[in-house]
Design a protein around this motif. Sequence first.
Motif, PDB file in Angstrom:
ATOM      1  N   ARG A  60       0.832  -1.212   0.000  1.00 26.73           N
ATOM      2  CA  ARG A  60       0.000   0.000   0.000  1.00 26.73           C
ATOM      3  C   ARG A  60       0.862   1.255   0.000  1.00 26.73           C
ATOM      4  NH1 ARG A  60      -2.634  -2.682   4.243  1.00 26.73           N
ATOM      5  NH2 ARG A  60      -2.045  -1.009   5.694  1.00 26.73           N
ATOM      6  N   THR A  61       1.932   1.221   0.807  1.00 25.87           N
ATOM      7  CA  THR A  61       2.838   2.376   0.891  1.00 25.87           C
ATOM      8  C   THR A  61       3.534   2.623  -0.441  1.00 25.87           C
ATOM      9  OG1 THR A  61       3.221   1.976   3.240  1.00 25.87           O
ATOM     10  CG2 THR A  61       4.839   3.333   2.081  1.00 25.87           C
ATOM     11  N   THR A  62       3.972   1.550  -1.095  1.00 19.73           N
ATOM     12  CA  THR A  62       4.633   1.672  -2.397  1.00 19.73           C
ATOM     13  C   THR A  62       3.671   2.231  -3.441  1.00 19.73           C
ATOM     14  OG1 THR A  62       6.106  -0.194  -1.899  1.00 19.73           O
ATOM     15  CG2 THR A  62       5.852   0.418  -4.211  1.00 19.73           C
ATOM     16  N   MET A  63       2.440   1.747  -3.431  1.00 16.34           N
ATOM     17  CA  MET A  63       1.423   2.249  -4.360  1.00 16.34           C
ATOM     18  C   MET A  63       1.196   3.743  -4.163  1.00 16.34           C
ATOM     19  SD  MET A  63      -1.364  -0.853  -4.164  1.00 16.34           S
ATOM     20  CE  MET A  63      -2.610   0.034  -5.123  1.00 16.34           C
ATOM     21  N   ARG A  64       1.121   4.162  -2.899  1.00 23.89           N
ATOM     22  CA  ARG A  64       0.881   5.575  -2.609  1.00 23.89           C
ATOM     23  C   ARG A  64       2.069   6.434  -3.070  1.00 23.89           C
ATOM     24  NH1 ARG A  64      -2.938   7.571   0.488  1.00 23.89           N
ATOM     25  NH2 ARG A  64      -3.377   5.497   1.365  1.00 23.89           N
ATOM     26  N   TRP A  65       3.292   5.937  -2.855  1.00 21.95           N
ATOM     27  CA  TRP A  65       4.485   6.670  -3.287  1.00 21.95           C
ATOM     28  C   TRP A  65       4.502   6.816  -4.805  1.00 21.95           C
ATOM     29  CZ3 TRP A  65       8.599   5.520  -6.513  1.00 21.95           C
ATOM     30  CH2 TRP A  65       9.667   6.426  -6.476  1.00 21.95           C
ATOM     31  N   MET A  66       4.202   5.743  -5.524  1.00 22.98           N
ATOM     32  CA  MET A  66       4.178   5.788  -6.990  1.00 22.98           C
ATOM     33  C   MET A  66       3.104   6.764  -7.481  1.00 22.98           C
ATOM     34  SD  MET A  66       4.683   1.723  -7.867  1.00 22.98           S
ATOM     35  CE  MET A  66       4.503   1.984  -9.627  1.00 22.98           C
ATOM     36  N   ALA A  67       1.939   6.737  -6.836  1.00 22.91           N
ATOM     37  CA  ALA A  67       0.850   7.644  -7.225  1.00 22.91           C
ATOM     38  C   ALA A  67       1.252   9.095  -7.014  1.00 22.91           C
ATOM     39  CB  ALA A  67      -0.407   7.311  -6.436  1.00 22.91           C
ATOM     40  N   ASN A  68       1.954   9.368  -5.931  1.00 19.52           N
ATOM     41  CA  ASN A  68       2.378  10.742  -5.650  1.00 19.52           C
ATOM     42  C   ASN A  68       3.381  11.243  -6.690  1.00 19.52           C
ATOM     43  OD1 ASN A  68       0.762  11.025  -3.374  1.00 19.52           O
ATOM     44  ND2 ASN A  68       2.344  10.328  -1.963  1.00 19.52           N
ATOM     45  N   GLN A  69       4.263  10.361  -7.147  1.00 20.99           N
ATOM     46  CA  GLN A  69       5.216  10.757  -8.183  1.00 20.99           C
ATOM     47  C   GLN A  69       4.484  11.060  -9.489  1.00 20.99           C
ATOM     48  OE1 GLN A  69       8.220  11.179  -6.741  1.00 20.99           O
ATOM     49  NE2 GLN A  69       7.056  10.299  -5.030  1.00 20.99           N
ATOM     50  N   MET A  70       3.517  10.212  -9.808  1.00 28.11           N
ATOM     51  CA  MET A  70       2.729  10.426 -11.016  1.00 28.11           C
ATOM     52  C   MET A  70       1.989  11.739 -10.955  1.00 28.11           C
ATOM     53  SD  MET A  70      -0.714  10.348 -12.005  1.00 28.11           S
ATOM     54  CE  MET A  70      -1.592   9.158 -11.014  1.00 28.11           C
ATOM     55  N   LYS A  71       1.370  12.028  -9.814  1.00 24.95           N
ATOM     56  CA  LYS A  71       0.589  13.266  -9.677  1.00 24.95           C
ATOM     57  C   LYS A  71       1.484  14.494  -9.803  1.00 24.95           C
ATOM     58  CE  LYS A  71      -1.464  11.943  -5.798  1.00 24.95           C
ATOM     59  NZ  LYS A  71      -2.341  12.011  -4.594  1.00 24.95           N
ATOM     60  N   ALA A  72       2.689  14.426  -9.238  1.00 22.44           N
ATOM     61  CA  ALA A  72       3.604  15.569  -9.282  1.00 22.44           C
ATOM     62  C   ALA A  72       3.988  15.888 -10.729  1.00 22.44           C
ATOM     63  CB  ALA A  72       4.852  15.271  -8.458  1.00 22.44           C
TER      64      ALA A  72
END
Length: 214
Positions: free
Chosen positions: A197-209
Amino acid sequence: MRSQPFSIVDKAIIGFDKALRAVIPHSNPSTRPLPVSSDHLPELSIDEARHVAGLMRINHTGEVCAQGLYHGQALTAKNDMVREAMHHSAEEEIDHLVWCETRLQELSSHPSVFTPVWYGLSFGLGAAAGLISNEFSLGFVAETEAQVSEHLQDHIQQLPENDIRSKEILQQMDIEELQHRAAAIEHGGTPLAAPVRTTMRWMANQMKAVAYHL
């Protein structure tokens, strides 16, 4: 009604067509109109319009990722029930894709230039999740939709007060994302481990940025 099952070539062509439609703007027909109460376009300042466009670009990217995820999972699903559930969710998400494209066009903006990259990465993640197990694959969907709902609600709070149009679009998308999450759990999705879950959230944050600007 089709009497014969699709051949491998048929399925490959259909899959390629779906992938192209996911990454080429305005190539999908919407089955529903924009979920808005008025056709009036809100008057926004240059900075407000730029910010709303950034938010809608993120949301469009999220819908592209959803298409890739569902298509990849449908490819490697281990039974027909899960495969059909993935196809059904992907079809429903197409409206979200079109709504975001429409709002971006109204704002004189555009989807992310990295759209094909986002689709490809998501397709790979979805296919890998499907190979692990149906339960993991559906759990991956449930967690993805939960995180999408979080950022939709955050974006709703960031919108200019008078941009009711974008707000209504995002609110309807949020309702349906949570419905997809519930459906994934109902079909047997299991909670993911905290590191996943943490990895998914980190990847999503990079995408959003990245998608906010590009």
